[in-house]
Design a protein around this motif. Sequence first.
Motif, short mmCIF file in Angstrom:
data_model
loop_
_atom_site.label_atom_id
_atom_site.label_comp_id
_atom_site.label_asym_id
_atom_site.label_seq_id
_atom_site.Cartn_x
_atom_site.Cartn_y
_atom_site.Cartn_z
N PHE A 282 27.44 -14.12 3.91
CA PHE A 282 26.33 -13.76 3.04
C PHE A 282 25.07 -13.53 3.89
O PHE A 282 24.76 -14.31 4.79
CB PHE A 282 26.09 -14.88 2.02
CG PHE A 282 24.84 -14.69 1.19
CD1 PHE A 282 24.79 -13.75 0.18
CD2 PHE A 282 23.70 -15.45 1.45
CE1 PHE A 282 23.64 -13.59 -0.57
CE2 PHE A 282 22.55 -15.28 0.70
CZ PHE A 282 22.52 -14.35 -0.32
N VAL A 283 24.34 -12.44 3.59
CA VAL A 283 23.14 -12.12 4.35
C VAL A 283 21.89 -12.49 3.56
O VAL A 283 21.10 -13.33 3.97
CB VAL A 283 23.10 -10.62 4.72
CG1 VAL A 283 21.88 -10.32 5.58
CG2 VAL A 283 24.36 -10.23 5.47
N THR A 284 21.69 -11.87 2.39
CA THR A 284 20.50 -12.11 1.60
C THR A 284 20.70 -11.55 0.20
O THR A 284 21.71 -10.90 -0.08
CB THR A 284 19.26 -11.44 2.25
OG1 THR A 284 18.08 -11.82 1.55
CG2 THR A 284 19.38 -9.93 2.23
N THR A 285 19.74 -11.79 -0.67
CA THR A 285 19.74 -11.26 -2.03
C THR A 285 18.46 -10.47 -2.24
O THR A 285 17.37 -10.93 -1.88
CB THR A 285 19.83 -12.37 -3.08
OG1 THR A 285 21.06 -13.08 -2.90
CG2 THR A 285 19.79 -11.79 -4.49
N THR A 286 18.58 -9.27 -2.79
CA THR A 286 17.40 -8.47 -3.13
C THR A 286 17.34 -8.31 -4.64
O THR A 286 18.36 -8.12 -5.30
CB THR A 286 17.45 -7.08 -2.46
OG1 THR A 286 18.68 -6.43 -2.82
CG2 THR A 286 17.39 -7.21 -0.94
N THR A 287 16.14 -8.37 -5.17
CA THR A 287 15.95 -8.20 -6.62
C THR A 287 15.71 -6.74 -6.93
O THR A 287 15.23 -5.97 -6.09
CB THR A 287 14.75 -9.03 -7.11
OG1 THR A 287 13.57 -8.58 -6.43
CG2 THR A 287 14.96 -10.51 -6.82
N LEU A 288 16.03 -6.34 -8.16
CA LEU A 288 15.89 -4.95 -8.57
C LEU A 288 14.60 -4.69 -9.33
O LEU A 288 14.33 -3.55 -9.72
CB LEU A 288 17.08 -4.55 -9.46
CG LEU A 288 18.45 -4.63 -8.78
CD1 LEU A 288 19.55 -4.28 -9.77
CD2 LEU A 288 18.50 -3.70 -7.59
N TRP B 240 19.71 -0.94 1.73
CA TRP B 240 19.77 0.49 2.02
C TRP B 240 20.13 1.24 0.75
O TRP B 240 20.85 0.76 -0.10
CB TRP B 240 20.78 0.78 3.14
CG TRP B 240 22.16 0.29 2.87
CD1 TRP B 240 22.67 -0.92 3.20
CD2 TRP B 240 23.21 0.97 2.17
NE1 TRP B 240 23.96 -1.04 2.78
CE2 TRP B 240 24.33 0.12 2.14
CE3 TRP B 240 23.31 2.23 1.59
CZ2 TRP B 240 25.51 0.48 1.55
CZ3 TRP B 240 24.50 2.59 0.99
CH2 TRP B 240 25.59 1.71 0.98
N GLY B 241 19.62 2.48 0.64
CA GLY B 241 19.83 3.26 -0.58
C GLY B 241 18.87 2.89 -1.70
O GLY B 241 19.06 3.32 -2.83
N TYR B 242 17.82 2.09 -1.37
CA TYR B 242 16.84 1.69 -2.38
C TYR B 242 15.43 1.88 -1.81
O TYR B 242 15.23 1.85 -0.59
CB TYR B 242 17.01 0.22 -2.78
CG TYR B 242 18.26 -0.03 -3.59
CD1 TYR B 242 18.23 -0.03 -4.98
CD2 TYR B 242 19.48 -0.25 -2.96
CE1 TYR B 242 19.38 -0.27 -5.72
CE2 TYR B 242 20.63 -0.46 -3.69
CZ TYR B 242 20.57 -0.47 -5.07
OH TYR B 242 21.69 -0.69 -5.81
N GLU B 243 14.47 2.10 -2.68
CA GLU B 243 13.07 2.18 -2.29
C GLU B 243 12.21 1.45 -3.31
O GLU B 243 12.64 1.20 -4.44
CB GLU B 243 12.63 3.64 -2.18
CG GLU B 243 12.65 4.38 -3.52
CD GLU B 243 12.17 5.81 -3.40
OE1 GLU B 243 11.85 6.21 -2.27
OE2 GLU B 243 12.08 6.49 -4.42
N LYS B 244 10.99 1.10 -2.92
CA LYS B 244 10.08 0.43 -3.84
C LYS B 244 9.54 1.42 -4.86
O LYS B 244 9.39 2.61 -4.58
CB LYS B 244 8.93 -0.20 -3.06
CG LYS B 244 9.36 -1.33 -2.13
CD LYS B 244 8.15 -1.91 -1.42
CE LYS B 244 8.59 -3.06 -0.49
NZ LYS B 244 7.46 -3.62 0.26
#
Length: 449
Positions: free
Chosen positions: A4-10, A142-146
């Motif tokens: 497991f690396v990390t969790t990003t919120t959407l 990756w494949g996401y932007e703010k």
Amino acid sequence: MSQFVTTTTLSQMRSLGSTAERSVHRLQAVLGREFPAGIGLELAEPVPRTDGSGIDWYTERDEPLVRLTDFPPETSAVYKTRLYQAVQAVLRAAAAHEARSDPAAKSTATALRNAVTFPGDENVWVSGGSDGSDGMLVVTAWGYEKHDAVTSGKGEIIDVSDRQLSSVARQTEQSARRVAGTSAGAFWWRWVVGSLVWLVPLVLAGATAWLLIPACGLILPFGTVAFGKGEGAYCALAAPLPPLDQASLRTQQLITEAAAVEVQLRRHLTSCIPKPAQTKESKAMDKSLGEGHTGKLQVTLSWQTLDDLDLIASCPGGILGGNKGATGPGICGDGVRDRDSNRNLKKNISSEPVENIVWQDDIPQGTYDFTVNPWSTKLKNRDISIHFDLRFRLDGKETICHDTVTRGAAKGDGVIGTAKHLTWNYSDTLPNCNFETNEITMCVTDCKQ
């Protein structure tokens, strides 16, 4: 084992491209094909959380992970340089695909660009190597932007500068102070100017008449021109059109007609896909398949019993086919298994069964292994040999290979049958039918996972 690396919120991010263009398996295959020696950059695997709140990111690397922004400035600078070089290499590969005209190449170009787009350096991790020399860069998000981001042009996403916003705010505040500081004693000047505004249209109309009448004259009733010079000749609205060059007009017409004929001819030639010279077995396969099961590359398995055989393709991107393998596109380009007869001896039962795997356009370069596996048979109490035909069809040419697989009754541990497989490279001609044998074993006692 996955780490497991990390969790990003959407809540603060938006996705780029389609789900297929963000397939980590497809992108890993494309990057492996584009950079056989590697580029020191790895895409973490996204796993959406069940509650929809975010995405968990995993990597297959066992070394400890350190966030790029947590390194000392000297080490961080080395890894940032490597990251920039890797991103630029991927962007150049995307531009090369974009230059091609086929839709599959353009989709690959979009997927490559999205793969090196991420919200910022805090989403980059380093696996192993604390001195910046041999660590692997692992990219998450990756494949996401703010939502409130602009593209930096370097493959990553940066926020709008707060200093720019502060500068605009200060300028607005200064303008408001100047307006508020206007002297109340000058109010009567604004009243005088406002009362004279209605005179502007009259002044403009008078100036226009003063300039035009001497040059053009004033047309009176019955066509008389007065007060002007040259009876209005100075104000001709348009010069006479030059005579048309009929030869040039005809040339342009012929060029247009030739272009239209060229387009029609190109469409006709494209639609003329050559039909391969077919054997009796090949015609029987097409009859069992029916319409709509062909493409640039097509591999078809047929046999003449009610048993269940499986056609499995091991591609550069993974396993395609088999009762537990993937059947849809994404694992191996746009390859898909679209026919599966006598499945588990319960579905699609046929006395002339076929299995079919087909690629339309996107066929990854590399080595393939095609296996014919006797999955299940109705004769549980004795051995059985099943003859099969395996057809390969590529760009209008085809070849058919013949062999036999066996299946026996399970009697404790040991061999219960044989499967056949052959290896083929996409850059070569059609396979040469040199099958190899795999033994099928069954483990009943003392089994190890």
